[in-house]
Design an enzyme around this catalytic site. Structure first.
Site, PDB file in Angstrom:
ATOM      1  N   ASP A  92       0.812  -1.217   0.000  1.00 54.11           N
ATOM      2  CA  ASP A  92       0.000   0.000   0.000  1.00 54.11           C
ATOM      3  C   ASP A  92       0.844   1.264   0.000  1.00 54.11           C
ATOM      4  O   ASP A  92       2.056   1.213   0.205  1.00 54.11           O
ATOM      5  CB  ASP A  92      -0.963   0.009   1.209  1.00 54.11           C
ATOM      6  CG  ASP A  92      -0.292  -0.459   2.506  1.00 54.11           C
ATOM      7  OD1 ASP A  92       0.948  -0.369   2.602  1.00 54.11           O
ATOM      8  OD2 ASP A  92      -1.008  -0.905   3.406  1.00 54.11           O
TER       9      ASP A  92
ATOM     10  N   ASN B  43      -6.954  -2.994  14.458  1.00 55.93           N
ATOM     11  CA  ASN B  43      -8.361  -3.210  14.094  1.00 55.93           C
ATOM     12  C   ASN B  43      -8.530  -4.417  13.163  1.00 55.93           C
ATOM     13  O   ASN B  43      -9.588  -4.618  12.578  1.00 55.93           O
ATOM     14  CB  ASN B  43      -8.946  -1.947  13.429  1.00 55.93           C
ATOM     15  CG  ASN B  43      -8.283  -1.606  12.104  1.00 55.93           C
ATOM     16  OD1 ASN B  43      -7.449  -2.356  11.599  1.00 55.93           O
ATOM     17  ND2 ASN B  43      -8.647  -0.478  11.518  1.00 55.93           N
TER      18      ASN B  43
ATOM     19  N   HIS C 287      -6.945  -4.953  10.339  1.00 52.74           N
ATOM     20  CA  HIS C 287      -6.766  -4.735   8.890  1.00 52.74           C
ATOM     21  C   HIS C 287      -5.503  -5.435   8.383  1.00 52.74           C
ATOM     22  O   HIS C 287      -4.574  -5.714   9.142  1.00 52.74           O
ATOM     23  CB  HIS C 287      -6.804  -3.247   8.520  1.00 52.74           C
ATOM     24  CG  HIS C 287      -5.612  -2.432   8.876  1.00 52.74           C
ATOM     25  ND1 HIS C 287      -5.624  -1.061   8.879  1.00 52.74           N
ATOM     26  CD2 HIS C 287      -4.338  -2.781   9.240  1.00 52.74           C
ATOM     27  CE1 HIS C 287      -4.427  -0.607   9.223  1.00 52.74           C
ATOM     28  NE2 HIS C 287      -3.639  -1.628   9.452  1.00 52.74           N
TER      29      HIS C 287
ATOM     30  N   GLU D  12      -9.604  -2.023   5.450  1.00 52.27           N
ATOM     31  CA  GLU D  12     -10.160  -1.639   6.743  1.00 52.27           C
ATOM     32  C   GLU D  12     -11.422  -2.431   7.074  1.00 52.27           C
ATOM     33  O   GLU D  12     -12.089  -2.954   6.166  1.00 52.27           O
ATOM     34  CB  GLU D  12     -10.489  -0.135   6.724  1.00 52.27           C
ATOM     35  CG  GLU D  12      -9.284   0.769   6.471  1.00 52.27           C
ATOM     36  CD  GLU D  12      -8.327   0.885   7.667  1.00 52.27           C
ATOM     37  OE1 GLU D  12      -8.224  -0.071   8.473  1.00 52.27           O
ATOM     38  OE2 GLU D  12      -7.665   1.924   7.788  1.00 52.27           O
TER      39      GLU D  12
HETATM   40  P1  PGA Z   1       2.384  -1.700  12.409  1.00 53.97           P
HETATM   41  O1  PGA Z   1       1.156  -1.696  11.429  1.00 53.97           O
HETATM   42  O2  PGA Z   1       3.319  -2.737  11.918  1.00 53.97           O
HETATM   43  O3  PGA Z   1       2.965  -0.310  12.303  1.00 53.97           O
HETATM   44  O4  PGA Z   1       1.843  -1.997  13.771  1.00 53.97           O
HETATM   45  C1  PGA Z   1       0.636  -2.898  10.987  1.00 53.97           C
HETATM   46  C2  PGA Z   1      -0.579  -2.612  10.174  1.00 53.97           C
HETATM   47  O5  PGA Z   1      -1.225  -1.585  10.420  1.00 53.97           O
HETATM   48  O6  PGA Z   1      -0.903  -3.410   9.301  1.00 53.97           O
END
Ligand code: PGA
Length: 247
Positions: A67, A136, A138, A143
């Site tokens: 992304d 969350n 995702h 999302e």
């Molecule tokens: P993070 O993010 O590795 O910064 O915790 C993971 C994600 O949001 O997929």
């Protein structure tokens, strides 16, 4: 799903790097799906170290990232192209022409997404996808919602994601509100998924992912249907699963 227990973040990072190195050795022309954020940083450090020690060769590797924020370009230090250059690509012998991140500067979302879909197709799909999960649930920037979206799409980032990612920006108002993200179909098409989960703030999401219903409200739950996921989780991430006596 195969499970590799890791004591802490460092052990997780090391073990994932070893897994990736083995994959690259087996298939030097591998297509890696790569991720950004705090989770893979340690893994990239170990990969750079291995490269410096001469134990891995990235010269024929291709990468496609999950992304990118819409509106951020390669020189924006909060952007994901910058992150990848800074944490990995600048320090190993990968050919940057073979590294792909969605074009955050393309304002036409349909164009940005269809171009990225074409790239994924042209490289022949993803062999090994490195993946974290959000608090969350995702994956990529898919999302929580009512549906699973198959292909690359423009996402309105969830409030919880804006809050979680504000730590990388001066203030929450500076976090871009939209991003281009691979869809869950792209992720599920990877031949192998390396799922990396570390920290107490991921414990609920990990429990829901593994033991909850398969639902777009927890996008990572779809991984229950993938036949080659290797989960690397540390003690903190496993805390709720342990509390429930499931481990
Ligand atoms: P993070 O993010 O590795 O910064 O915790 C993971 C994600 O949001 O997929």
């Amino acid at each position: 799903m195969r499970f590799v227990y890791c004591k802490n973040y460092d052990e997780m990072s090391k073990k994932i790097a070893e897994d990736l190195i083995q994959e690259i050795r087996q298939n030097p022309e591998i297509v890696l799906g790569l991720a950004t954020g705090s989770t893979p940083e340690g893994t990239y450090e170990y990969l750079v170290k291995a490269y410096e020690e001469g134990t891995v060769d990235f010269s024929k590797v291709t990468s496609v990232n999950l992304d990118e924020y819409k509106g951020l370009g390669p020189d924006d230090d909060q952007g994901y192209r910058y992150f990848m250059n800074h944490h990995l690509f600048d320090h190993v012998n990968i050919d940057k022409a073979n590294t792909y991140v969605p074009n955050g500067l393309e304002e036409d979302s349909d164009k940005a997404c269809s171009e990225y879909e074409a790239i994924i197709e042209n490289v022949g799909g993803i062999d090994v996808q490195l993946l974290g999960i959000g608090g969350n649930g995702h994956i990529g920037f898919n999302e929580p919602g009512e549906i699973f979206i198959k292909g690359t799409h423009c996402v309105d980032l969830a409030e919880s994601t804006l809050k979680a990612n504000a730590r990388f920006f001066d203030s929450i108002d500076d976090v871009p509100k939209q991003a281009y993200s691979m869809g869950v179909g792209n992720i599920m098409s990877a031949k192998k998924v390396i799922l990396a989960v570390s920290g107490k703030n991921k414990a609920q999401a990990l429990y829901d992912t593994l033991y909850g219903d398969i639902t777009p409200k927890v996008q990572a739950s779809i991984l229950q249907l993938h036949n080659n996921v290797v989960l690397y989780a540390d003690e903190d991430a496993l805390s709720i699963i342990k509390e429930k006596g499931l481990l």
